[in-house]
Scaffold this motif. Structure first.
Motif, PDB file in Angstrom:
ATOM      1  N   GLN A 157       2.028   1.758  59.979  1.00 35.41           N
ATOM      2  CA  GLN A 157       3.878   2.128  60.166  1.00 35.41           C
ATOM      3  C   GLN A 157       4.506   1.420  59.321  1.00 35.41           C
ATOM      4  O   GLN A 157       5.382   2.031  58.979  1.00 35.41           O
ATOM      5  N   LYS A 158       4.863   0.131  59.043  1.00 34.40           N
ATOM      6  CA  LYS A 158       5.655  -0.517  58.682  1.00 34.40           C
ATOM      7  C   LYS A 158       5.310  -0.155  56.953  1.00 34.40           C
ATOM      8  O   LYS A 158       6.488  -0.458  56.523  1.00 34.40           O
ATOM      9  N   VAL A 159       4.136  -0.716  56.915  1.00 31.92           N
ATOM     10  CA  VAL A 159       4.492  -0.077  55.316  1.00 31.92           C
ATOM     11  C   VAL A 159       2.877   0.781  54.869  1.00 31.92           C
ATOM     12  O   VAL A 159       2.240   0.565  54.693  1.00 31.92           O
ATOM     13  N   ARG A 160       3.478   2.341  54.987  1.00 33.99           N
ATOM     14  CA  ARG A 160       2.609   3.174  54.756  1.00 33.99           C
ATOM     15  C   ARG A 160       1.950   3.357  53.600  1.00 33.99           C
ATOM     16  O   ARG A 160       0.846   3.638  53.704  1.00 33.99           O
ATOM     17  N   ARG A 161       2.525   3.303  52.580  1.00 33.33           N
ATOM     18  CA  ARG A 161       1.353   2.919  51.299  1.00 33.33           C
ATOM     19  C   ARG A 161       0.329   1.552  51.328  1.00 33.33           C
ATOM     20  O   ARG A 161       0.074   2.060  50.944  1.00 33.33           O
ATOM     21  N   LEU A 162       0.053   0.406  52.414  1.00 34.24           N
ATOM     22  CA  LEU A 162      -1.400   0.147  52.882  1.00 34.24           C
ATOM     23  C   LEU A 162      -2.252   1.028  53.048  1.00 34.24           C
ATOM     24  O   LEU A 162      -3.028   0.033  52.696  1.00 34.24           O
ATOM     25  N   ALA A 163      -1.455   2.445  53.567  1.00 37.11           N
ATOM     26  CA  ALA A 163      -3.206   3.125  54.297  1.00 37.11           C
ATOM     27  C   ALA A 163      -3.822   3.605  52.614  1.00 37.11           C
ATOM     28  O   ALA A 163      -4.940   3.776  52.604  1.00 37.11           O
ATOM     29  N   ALA A 164      -3.398   3.720  51.188  1.00 39.65           N
ATOM     30  CA  ALA A 164      -4.036   3.636  50.248  1.00 39.65           C
ATOM     31  C   ALA A 164      -5.201   2.997  50.309  1.00 39.65           C
ATOM     32  O   ALA A 164      -5.971   3.448  48.862  1.00 39.65           O
ATOM     33  N   TRP A 165      -4.789   2.006  50.285  1.00 39.26           N
ATOM     34  CA  TRP A 165      -5.439   0.684  50.188  1.00 39.26           C
ATOM     35  C   TRP A 165      -6.180   0.639  51.273  1.00 39.26           C
ATOM     36  O   TRP A 165      -7.568  -0.421  51.501  1.00 39.26           O
ATOM     37  N   ALA A 166      -6.338   1.280  52.363  1.00 32.79           N
ATOM     38  CA  ALA A 166      -7.140   0.684  53.014  1.00 32.79           C
ATOM     39  C   ALA A 166      -8.622   0.685  53.804  1.00 32.79           C
ATOM     40  O   ALA A 166      -9.255  -0.273  54.439  1.00 32.79           O
ATOM     41  N   PRO A 167      -8.852   1.607  52.608  1.00 30.77           N
ATOM     42  CA  PRO A 167     -10.610   1.762  52.431  1.00 30.77           C
ATOM     43  C   PRO A 167     -10.836   0.522  51.791  1.00 30.77           C
ATOM     44  O   PRO A 167     -12.274  -0.410  52.265  1.00 30.77           O
ATOM     45  N   VAL A 168     -10.487   0.441  50.803  1.00 30.99           N
ATOM     46  CA  VAL A 168     -10.315  -1.444  50.388  1.00 30.99           C
ATOM     47  C   VAL A 168     -10.581  -2.440  50.636  1.00 30.99           C
ATOM     48  O   VAL A 168     -11.840  -3.256  50.868  1.00 30.99           O
ATOM     49  N   ILE A 199     -16.226  -5.149  62.671  1.00 33.68           N
ATOM     50  CA  ILE A 199     -15.778  -5.852  61.441  1.00 33.68           C
ATOM     51  C   ILE A 199     -17.326  -4.871  60.441  1.00 33.68           C
ATOM     52  O   ILE A 199     -17.031  -4.687  59.743  1.00 33.68           O
ATOM     53  N   THR A 200     -18.362  -4.724  60.831  1.00 29.15           N
ATOM     54  CA  THR A 200     -19.358  -4.060  60.257  1.00 29.15           C
ATOM     55  C   THR A 200     -18.902  -2.486  59.960  1.00 29.15           C
ATOM     56  O   THR A 200     -20.081  -1.994  59.176  1.00 29.15           O
ATOM     57  N   TYR A 201     -18.095  -1.704  60.398  1.00 29.19           N
ATOM     58  CA  TYR A 201     -18.295  -0.808  60.038  1.00 29.19           C
ATOM     59  C   TYR A 201     -16.359  -0.578  59.572  1.00 29.19           C
ATOM     60  O   TYR A 201     -16.101   1.057  59.936  1.00 29.19           O
ATOM     61  N   PHE A 202     -15.898  -1.546  59.150  1.00 27.69           N
ATOM     62  CA  PHE A 202     -14.459  -1.857  59.054  1.00 27.69           C
ATOM     63  C   PHE A 202     -14.003  -0.498  57.714  1.00 27.69           C
ATOM     64  O   PHE A 202     -13.680   0.811  58.364  1.00 27.69           O
ATOM     65  N   SER A 203     -14.830  -0.591  56.862  1.00 30.13           N
ATOM     66  CA  SER A 203     -14.876   0.545  55.680  1.00 30.13           C
ATOM     67  C   SER A 203     -14.504   1.894  55.743  1.00 30.13           C
ATOM     68  O   SER A 203     -13.741   2.526  55.492  1.00 30.13           O
ATOM     69  N   TYR A 204     -15.809   2.511  57.217  1.00 25.05           N
ATOM     70  CA  TYR A 204     -15.623   3.973  57.169  1.00 25.05           C
ATOM     71  C   TYR A 204     -14.406   4.391  58.024  1.00 25.05           C
ATOM     72  O   TYR A 204     -13.793   5.326  58.455  1.00 25.05           O
ATOM     73  N   PHE A 205     -14.112   3.701  59.171  1.00 23.51           N
ATOM     74  CA  PHE A 205     -13.527   3.678  60.049  1.00 23.51           C
ATOM     75  C   PHE A 205     -11.405   3.611  59.375  1.00 23.51           C
ATOM     76  O   PHE A 205     -10.272   4.761  59.386  1.00 23.51           O
ATOM     77  N   LEU A 206     -11.928   2.495  57.947  1.00 26.63           N
ATOM     78  CA  LEU A 206     -10.327   2.388  56.986  1.00 26.63           C
ATOM     79  C   LEU A 206     -10.492   4.018  56.299  1.00 26.63           C
ATOM     80  O   LEU A 206      -9.362   4.290  56.641  1.00 26.63           O
ATOM     81  N   LEU A 207     -11.447   3.959  56.223  1.00 22.54           N
ATOM     82  CA  LEU A 207     -11.266   4.648  54.613  1.00 22.54           C
ATOM     83  C   LEU A 207     -10.904   6.135  56.046  1.00 22.54           C
ATOM     84  O   LEU A 207     -10.647   6.979  55.158  1.00 22.54           O
TER      85      LEU A 207
END
Length: 383
Positions: A157-168, A199-207
């Motif tokens: 919410q603070k840095v919305r564009r950070l969502a684009a990098w969330a999966p990475v 933490i072993t599922y972070f890539s899926y949650f943040l995707l």
């Protein structure tokens, strides 16, 4: 801000994912029982190719949470409602079923004569670790994500564009832990059951989080349509599905060679192809859900939506039905054996689905067992 438009296709996503969960559990014993037979490879394929099941549910959790909350103020009232709903509809059924499976194991293990103190300590450990039965670890993973969610939501919410990098970011955190755990464990520094750590599922949650935040603009790329085919997106979709199939097949073949030829390779190859296949599965299942929903209000579509709406209850209950089913005597050759395994999958699915649906229909406090009741179709509702 009000609730966003409901996405009924997500119930079909849940149905497909629960099919995969049941496929894993129905074939869990076959790998040892059919090794060195012609049936081994098909059963291995079903079991390993279906490993996207839990990552898909984690992805969906991330998608639903961020889809619903990304534009809401992060207030104490919002968080209070968020956690009270999760306590009522997730943790209470989890505790009830943990006690049920504990009693099941005690009964069939003939261990009710255990000292009360030891029994209490064991039950307490089961609750904290999600080990009262083999499938309950998933709830512990989801609870960890619920605890982390306010912080992750605040960041996006603070840095919305950070969502684009969330999966990475999710991949970096997940693989950083995988590498650290692999090599630190090998040197005896610690021993962690990484399968039950969020933490072993972070890539899926943040995707899921990233797609939810940009869902409005990503829909035309995610959802197959005639217009999309005409505009040239069809090639991207075909490539996605081919990569998905290839990653899954390679993952299966790695395991096949390990089982049959005792091939020894770095475990990171298994981890890598499993991760790739599961990530692609999240998008493929999303597309497949929209395709099936777009087929119209057919009987199949209505069944899938109902199964998806009952999926949490099916997930909780099906191992008990599978346990009882496996107590039945079966005789015959490979055909009868295959039919018995398929029968286990069918009993686990249909039996659980019917019980959950009937309990929701006729038992008022059904949430104690199976969480929130299936929603009736509305134009505007929470996902």
């Amino acid at each position: 801000m009000g609730n966003k438009e409901r996405i009924p296709q997500l119930d079909i996503f849940r149905a497909i994912a629960i099919f995969a969960v049941l496929a894993i559990h129905a074939t869990s014993r076959t790998l040892a029982e059919t090794l060195d037979t012609s049936m081994f490879h098909p059963f291995l394929f079903i079991n390993k190719f279906s490993q996207f099941a839990v990552p898909s549910f984690v992805f969906l959790s991330g998608f639903v949470l961020f889809y619903n909350y990304i534009d809401r103020p992060l207030s104490g009232k919002t968080l209070g409602k968020f956690y009270s709903r999760r306590m009522i509809y997730i943790i209470v059924p989890y505790v009830v079923f943990s006690f049920m499976y504990f009693a099941l194991k005690m009964t069939f293990g003939h261990t009710w004569d255990m000292p009360l103190g030891d029994m209490t300590a064991k039950m307490w450990k089961y609750l904290w670790t999600g080990t009262a039965y083999t499938h309950l670890y998933y709830i512990i993973i989801i609870i960890q994500f619920y605890l982390l969610f306010p912080l992750l939501l605040w960041c996006l919410q603070k840095v919305r564009r950070l969502a684009a990098w969330a999966p990475v970011i999710g991949l970096a955190l997940q693989w950083g832990f995988v590498l650290l755990n692999k090599y630190m464990t090998n040197h005896g520094y610690w021993q962690l059951s990484k399968g039950s750590l969020a933490i072993t599922y972070f890539s899926y949650f943040l995707l899921g989080a990233a797609i939810a935040v940009y869902y409005g603009s990503l829909k035309r790329w995610l959802i197959p349509s005639r217009e999309g085919w005409r505009s040239g997106k069809g090639g991207v979709w075909i490539l996605l599905w081919l990569l998905w199939a290839a990653a899954g097949i390679i993952h299966v073949e790695l395991w096949f060679n390990n089982y049959t030829k005792k091939t020894v390779i770095n475990s990171l190859w298994y981890e890598g192809f499993s991760n790739l296949h599961a990530l692609l599965s999240c998008v493929v299942l999303l597309q497949l859900s929209f395709l099936l929903y777009g087929a119209g209000r057919s009987l199949l579509t209505r069944m899938l939506i109902s199964i998806g709406a009952c999926s949490f209850g099916i997930y909780l209950l099906h191992p008990a039905l599978l346990f009882i089913y496996r107590k039945l005597p079966f005789h015959g050759g490979s055909l009868a054996y295959t039919a018995a395994i398929a029968g286990g999958w069918l009993v686990a699915l249909v039996g659980s689905w019917l019980v959950v649906a009937l309990v929701f229909r006729y038992v008022k406090p059904a949430w104690v067992l199976f969480g929130s009741a299936p929603q009736k179709p509305k134009s505007k509702a929470m996902v």
